[in-house]
Scaffold this motif. Structure first.
Motif, mmCIF file in Angstrom:
data_model
loop_
_atom_site.group_PDB
_atom_site.id
_atom_site.type_symbol
_atom_site.label_atom_id
_atom_site.label_comp_id
_atom_site.label_asym_id
_atom_site.label_seq_id
_atom_site.Cartn_x
_atom_site.Cartn_y
_atom_site.Cartn_z
ATOM 1 N N TYR A 203 0.848 -1.191 0.000
ATOM 2 C CA TYR A 203 0.000 0.000 0.000
ATOM 3 C C TYR A 203 0.884 1.242 0.000
ATOM 4 O O TYR A 203 1.839 1.320 0.776
ATOM 5 N N LYS A 204 0.551 2.202 -0.841
ATOM 6 C CA LYS A 204 1.237 3.492 -0.852
ATOM 7 C C LYS A 204 0.159 4.562 -0.761
ATOM 8 O O LYS A 204 -0.684 4.669 -1.651
ATOM 9 N N VAL A 205 0.178 5.328 0.310
ATOM 10 C CA VAL A 205 -0.850 6.338 0.543
ATOM 11 C C VAL A 205 -0.197 7.710 0.594
ATOM 12 O O VAL A 205 0.625 7.980 1.474
ATOM 13 N N PHE A 206 -0.556 8.561 -0.346
ATOM 14 C CA PHE A 206 -0.094 9.942 -0.355
ATOM 15 C C PHE A 206 -1.298 10.839 -0.114
ATOM 16 O O PHE A 206 -2.307 10.723 -0.813
ATOM 17 N N TYR A 207 -1.203 11.705 0.885
ATOM 18 C CA TYR A 207 -2.335 12.583 1.138
ATOM 19 C C TYR A 207 -1.880 14.019 1.308
ATOM 20 O O TYR A 207 -0.859 14.313 1.905
ATOM 21 N N GLY A 208 -2.664 14.904 0.713
ATOM 22 C CA GLY A 208 -2.359 16.325 0.747
ATOM 23 C C GLY A 208 -3.422 17.073 -0.036
ATOM 24 O O GLY A 208 -4.254 16.474 -0.716
ATOM 25 N N GLY A 209 -3.405 18.384 0.063
ATOM 26 C CA GLY A 209 -4.409 19.200 -0.601
ATOM 27 C C GLY A 209 -4.065 19.489 -2.047
ATOM 28 O O GLY A 209 -3.129 18.938 -2.625
ATOM 29 N N ARG A 210 -4.843 20.375 -2.653
ATOM 30 C CA ARG A 210 -4.591 20.786 -4.031
ATOM 31 C C ARG A 210 -3.227 21.461 -4.121
ATOM 32 O O ARG A 210 -2.829 22.209 -3.244
ATOM 33 N N GLY A 211 -2.501 21.177 -5.175
ATOM 34 C CA GLY A 211 -1.189 21.775 -5.342
ATOM 35 C C GLY A 211 -0.066 20.980 -4.716
ATOM 36 O O GLY A 211 1.091 21.381 -4.797
ATOM 37 N N SER A 212 -0.374 19.844 -4.095
ATOM 38 C CA SER A 212 0.681 19.034 -3.483
ATOM 39 C C SER A 212 1.430 18.202 -4.517
ATOM 40 O O SER A 212 2.475 17.630 -4.203
ATOM 41 N N GLY A 213 0.918 18.127 -5.736
ATOM 42 C CA GLY A 213 1.629 17.453 -6.818
ATOM 43 C C GLY A 213 1.518 15.953 -6.837
ATOM 44 O O GLY A 213 2.215 15.285 -7.611
ATOM 45 N N LYS A 214 0.644 15.376 -6.013
ATOM 46 C CA LYS A 214 0.605 13.920 -5.890
ATOM 47 C C LYS A 214 0.146 13.230 -7.177
ATOM 48 O O LYS A 214 0.718 12.210 -7.572
ATOM 49 N N SER A 215 -0.869 13.768 -7.844
ATOM 50 C CA SER A 215 -1.361 13.136 -9.068
ATOM 51 C C SER A 215 -0.328 13.209 -10.187
ATOM 52 O O SER A 215 -0.106 12.233 -10.919
ATOM 53 N N TRP A 216 0.325 14.355 -10.329
ATOM 54 C CA TRP A 216 1.341 14.512 -11.359
ATOM 55 C C TRP A 216 2.524 13.584 -11.107
ATOM 56 O O TRP A 216 3.067 12.989 -12.046
ATOM 57 N N ALA A 217 2.932 13.458 -9.852
ATOM 58 C CA ALA A 217 4.078 12.609 -9.526
ATOM 59 C C ALA A 217 3.781 11.145 -9.812
ATOM 60 O O ALA A 217 4.616 10.424 -10.365
ATOM 61 N N VAL A 218 2.590 10.699 -9.441
ATOM 62 C CA VAL A 218 2.222 9.305 -9.692
ATOM 63 C C VAL A 218 2.082 9.050 -11.188
ATOM 64 O O VAL A 218 2.553 8.028 -11.705
ATOM 65 N N ALA A 219 1.449 9.973 -11.903
ATOM 66 C CA ALA A 219 1.295 9.810 -13.350
ATOM 67 C C ALA A 219 2.652 9.697 -14.034
ATOM 68 O O ALA A 219 2.852 8.858 -14.920
ATOM 69 N N TYR B 281 -7.130 9.744 -17.187
ATOM 70 C CA TYR B 281 -6.703 9.593 -18.578
ATOM 71 C C TYR B 281 -5.959 10.833 -19.079
ATOM 72 O O TYR B 281 -4.862 10.722 -19.641
ATOM 73 N N GLN B 282 -6.531 12.012 -18.888
ATOM 74 C CA GLN B 282 -5.935 13.223 -19.460
ATOM 75 C C GLN B 282 -4.609 13.579 -18.810
ATOM 76 O O GLN B 282 -3.670 13.989 -19.494
ATOM 77 N N ILE B 283 -4.512 13.411 -17.510
ATOM 78 C CA ILE B 283 -3.246 13.745 -16.843
ATOM 79 C C ILE B 283 -2.144 12.782 -17.293
ATOM 80 O O ILE B 283 -0.979 13.177 -17.421
ATOM 81 N N LEU B 284 -2.495 11.531 -17.566
ATOM 82 C CA LEU B 284 -1.513 10.577 -18.082
ATOM 83 C C LEU B 284 -1.076 10.960 -19.491
ATOM 84 O O LEU B 284 0.111 10.919 -19.823
ATOM 85 N N ARG B 285 -2.014 11.365 -20.305
ATOM 86 C CA ARG B 285 -1.680 11.775 -21.673
ATOM 87 C C ARG B 285 -0.813 13.028 -21.661
ATOM 88 O O ARG B 285 0.182 13.112 -22.396
ATOM 89 N N ASP B 286 -1.183 13.998 -20.842
ATOM 90 C CA ASP B 286 -0.386 15.223 -20.731
ATOM 91 C C ASP B 286 1.020 14.917 -20.234
ATOM 92 O O ASP B 286 1.996 15.524 -20.679
ATOM 93 N N THR B 287 1.121 13.975 -19.287
ATOM 94 C CA THR B 287 2.426 13.606 -18.735
ATOM 95 C C THR B 287 3.299 12.947 -19.800
ATOM 96 O O THR B 287 4.499 13.232 -19.902
ATOM 97 N N ALA B 288 2.715 12.064 -20.590
ATOM 98 C CA ALA B 288 3.469 11.413 -21.661
ATOM 99 C C ALA B 288 3.991 12.435 -22.663
ATOM 100 O O ALA B 288 5.138 12.354 -23.123
ATOM 101 N N SER C 178 5.928 20.485 -5.866
ATOM 102 C CA SER C 178 5.381 21.408 -6.853
ATOM 103 C C SER C 178 4.422 20.633 -7.713
ATOM 104 O O SER C 178 4.386 19.410 -7.687
ATOM 105 N N THR C 179 3.606 21.307 -8.517
ATOM 106 C CA THR C 179 2.632 20.618 -9.350
ATOM 107 C C THR C 179 3.294 19.787 -10.424
ATOM 108 O O THR C 179 2.663 18.946 -11.039
#
Length: 199
Positions: A14-30, A59-66, A178-179
């Motif tokens: 299990y890997k749990v990252f928690y934080g508010g908007r701007g913590s960059g968690k979705s971008w980092a995982v993607a 889907y979109q964040i993964l595409r943008d990241t690629a 950062s984001t």
């Protein structure tokens, strides 16, 4: 200071990252998952409690990241999934609410990425947890900071029968990331839970 997202690359059930908007968690995982798919054949389930269409998914964040990484040409961005042309890796997208049979039928998942995990109901977790059962598979949970009523805090979600050696939880702050997912010099906490820990 060390990268607060470095644990993405280390083995945890299990890997749990928690934080508010701007913590960059979705971008980092993607970013990490895109790179992993570019290196090996893995199958990733991207889910959240409510997904009425692919527009509600990651889907979109993964595409943008690629595209940002310059590797978008190696992927096929299909209507309902993303596939790597060379490694055969796949991103599968599903909503959990009222979708029990579809989730149960998902086989061979190496990594399960749960967005907005604080909104996922207990009944959805009860379906999802045993579904991701491949040996060595992992679950990445992204969510806002938990409260006492959150399923993150409930023993049944982290019961030992589903745990391997240990899990990790990391608190992210706006100053620590950062984001774009790059680390700044600020402390972050990580809690490692033993096999018998509750969370």
């Amino acid at each position: 200071m060390a990268d607060p997202f470095r644990e993405i690359w280390r083995p945890h059930r299990y890997k749990v990252f928690y934080g508010g908007r701007g913590s960059g968690k979705s971008w980092a995982v993607a970013q990490a998952l895109m790179v992993m798919c570019d290196m090996a054949n893995i199958r990733i389930l991207c889910c959240r409690e409510i997904q009425n269409s692919i527009k509600d998914s990651s889907y979109q964040i993964l595409r943008d990241t690629a595209e940002r990484l310059g590797i978008s040409g190696r992927f096929s961005f299909l209507e309902s999934e993303i596939r790597h042309k060379l490694t055969g890796s796949r991103f599968i997208f599903k909503g959990l609410l009222r979708n029990e049979q579809s989730v149960k039928s998902t086989e061979g998942i190496d990594i399960c990425w749960v967005e907005e995990a604080q909104t996922v109901s207990e009944s959805s977790w009860e379906v999802l947890i045993p579904t991701v059962r491949k040996q060595g598979s992992e679950r990445i949970r992204l969510q806002k900071p938990p409260c006492e009523r959150s399923t993150l805090m409930r023993i049944r979600i982290f019961r030992p029968s589903y745990a391997l050696r240990w899990s990790m939880t990391r608190l992210l702050t706006l100053r620590s990331t950062s984001t774009s997912g790059r680390a700044f010099r600020a402390p972050c906490r990580m809690l490692r839970c033993s096999r018998d820990a509750t969370a």
